[in-house]
Design a protein around this motif. Sequence first.
Motif, PDB file in Angstrom:
ATOM      1  N   TRP A  71       0.845  -1.202   0.000  1.00 51.07           N
ATOM      2  CA  TRP A  71       0.000   0.000   0.000  1.00 51.07           C
ATOM      3  C   TRP A  71       0.877   1.248   0.000  1.00 51.07           C
ATOM      4  O   TRP A  71       0.710   2.142  -0.828  1.00 51.07           O
ATOM      5  N   ALA A  72       1.819   1.327   0.916  1.00 55.64           N
ATOM      6  CA  ALA A  72       2.660   2.520   1.036  1.00 55.64           C
ATOM      7  C   ALA A  72       3.520   2.726  -0.202  1.00 55.64           C
ATOM      8  O   ALA A  72       3.665   3.844  -0.697  1.00 55.64           O
ATOM      9  N   ILE A 151       9.055  11.712   0.706  1.00 53.54           N
ATOM     10  CA  ILE A 151       7.808  11.082   1.125  1.00 53.54           C
ATOM     11  C   ILE A 151       8.107  10.065   2.219  1.00 53.54           C
ATOM     12  O   ILE A 151       9.001   9.231   2.068  1.00 53.54           O
ATOM     13  N   THR A 152       7.352  10.148   3.318  1.00 44.78           N
ATOM     14  CA  THR A 152       7.639   9.298   4.474  1.00 44.78           C
ATOM     15  C   THR A 152       6.480   8.358   4.789  1.00 44.78           C
ATOM     16  O   THR A 152       5.327   8.605   4.447  1.00 44.78           O
ATOM     17  N   HIS A 153       6.818   7.259   5.450  1.00 46.80           N
ATOM     18  CA  HIS A 153       5.867   6.354   6.095  1.00 46.80           C
ATOM     19  C   HIS A 153       6.617   5.702   7.247  1.00 46.80           C
ATOM     20  O   HIS A 153       7.816   5.980   7.449  1.00 46.80           O
ATOM     21  N   PRO A 154       5.975   4.873   8.076  1.00 46.80           N
ATOM     22  CA  PRO A 154       6.639   4.375   9.285  1.00 46.80           C
ATOM     23  C   PRO A 154       7.965   3.679   9.058  1.00 46.80           C
ATOM     24  O   PRO A 154       8.822   3.676   9.938  1.00 46.80           O
ATOM     25  N   GLU A 155       8.166   3.099   7.908  1.00 43.32           N
ATOM     26  CA  GLU A 155       9.435   2.426   7.631  1.00 43.32           C
ATOM     27  C   GLU A 155      10.359   3.277   6.761  1.00 43.32           C
ATOM     28  O   GLU A 155      11.398   2.794   6.318  1.00 43.32           O
ATOM     29  N   ILE A 175       6.462  14.803   3.131  1.00 32.81           N
ATOM     30  CA  ILE A 175       5.027  14.513   3.037  1.00 32.81           C
ATOM     31  C   ILE A 175       4.792  13.146   3.665  1.00 32.81           C
ATOM     32  O   ILE A 175       5.346  12.145   3.206  1.00 32.81           O
ATOM     33  N   ASN A 176       3.965  13.100   4.699  1.00 33.27           N
ATOM     34  CA  ASN A 176       3.651  11.853   5.394  1.00 33.27           C
ATOM     35  C   ASN A 176       2.447  11.201   4.727  1.00 33.27           C
ATOM     36  O   ASN A 176       1.311  11.643   4.903  1.00 33.27           O
TER      37      ASN A 176
END
Length: 313
Positions: A71-72, A151-155, A175-176
Amino acid sequence: MDHALIPFALRKINGRIVDVDEVQQGLACGCICPSCQSPLIARKGEVKAWHFAHVSRADEGDTHSDCDFSWAVSVRLMMRQLLRDGLTIDLPELRDTVEIPFSRGPTALHTYEVVSPQSFPLPACDVDVRLGQTLVDILATVAGGTFAIYITHPERLVPDALRAPPAPCAGVVAINLMELAFEEDPRTKRHSYRQALQDFLISNTGAKSWVFHPQQASRRQAELEALRARQGQHSTGRSLPLPQTSRSQAMPPIPPPTPSHPARQAIPGDPLRYVCVRCDFRWGDQTGGMDECPQCGSLLMITRLRPPESPHH
């Protein structure tokens, strides 16, 4: 939309990231997972949200485990494609805080605006290129140097190197993508995610944050100097203003603490000329003057009392 479902996929024929709404159902979609490169099928039913899914043993001879970050990864790649194609995006304000510890009394805190919210037409840009030694998602050349988006996400957290990028740099914004909520957008009820994602990139400032801004360091120095100048008013007797800020950015009043100082009395006969807003002690020039509160030591909370009016004859 459940983060276990994949809204975008990589179309094998041209390497473009596509919305599930843009392809045929099932294996005819001709897509693979952007994360693990495994074949995907497009599920476009009447009950569950439309999405891509990894091909299982029942669908094809190979067995593939679902990717933890499909998804991410798919959302991030579609973000990059939309940004590269050209968008005008809203950038958030940047606020900072400086503080000066005093020898006696509380620390002074001052919050101010470094840059206001703004709409930024993103020019022609490159995708997945290096800024210094760090790969960034978007890199554009603007007045003042390079401008980067990460671009960020938890990992995938912001690398420390981007907080001090090589000059000249006009800014780095993160950008989260985890702030994205497809299920709250009415467009996704019609199974289309691209427009919802584009609107998120354009107008959602809560998901964006400044990692680096070229004016932040110089503005901080200016604010510190202004606070130190104000601190000097106690030795010169002059009242110097704080830096110009909006009402919402002014230095907040320091709340009265629980008294930790012994009670004092002004010298008898010393006309009351000052009051400490912090502890409400009142005194005159003989007791302590204007330098600091003789009772709690505050430097910032002293106010002159109005002189008593002359009696009318």
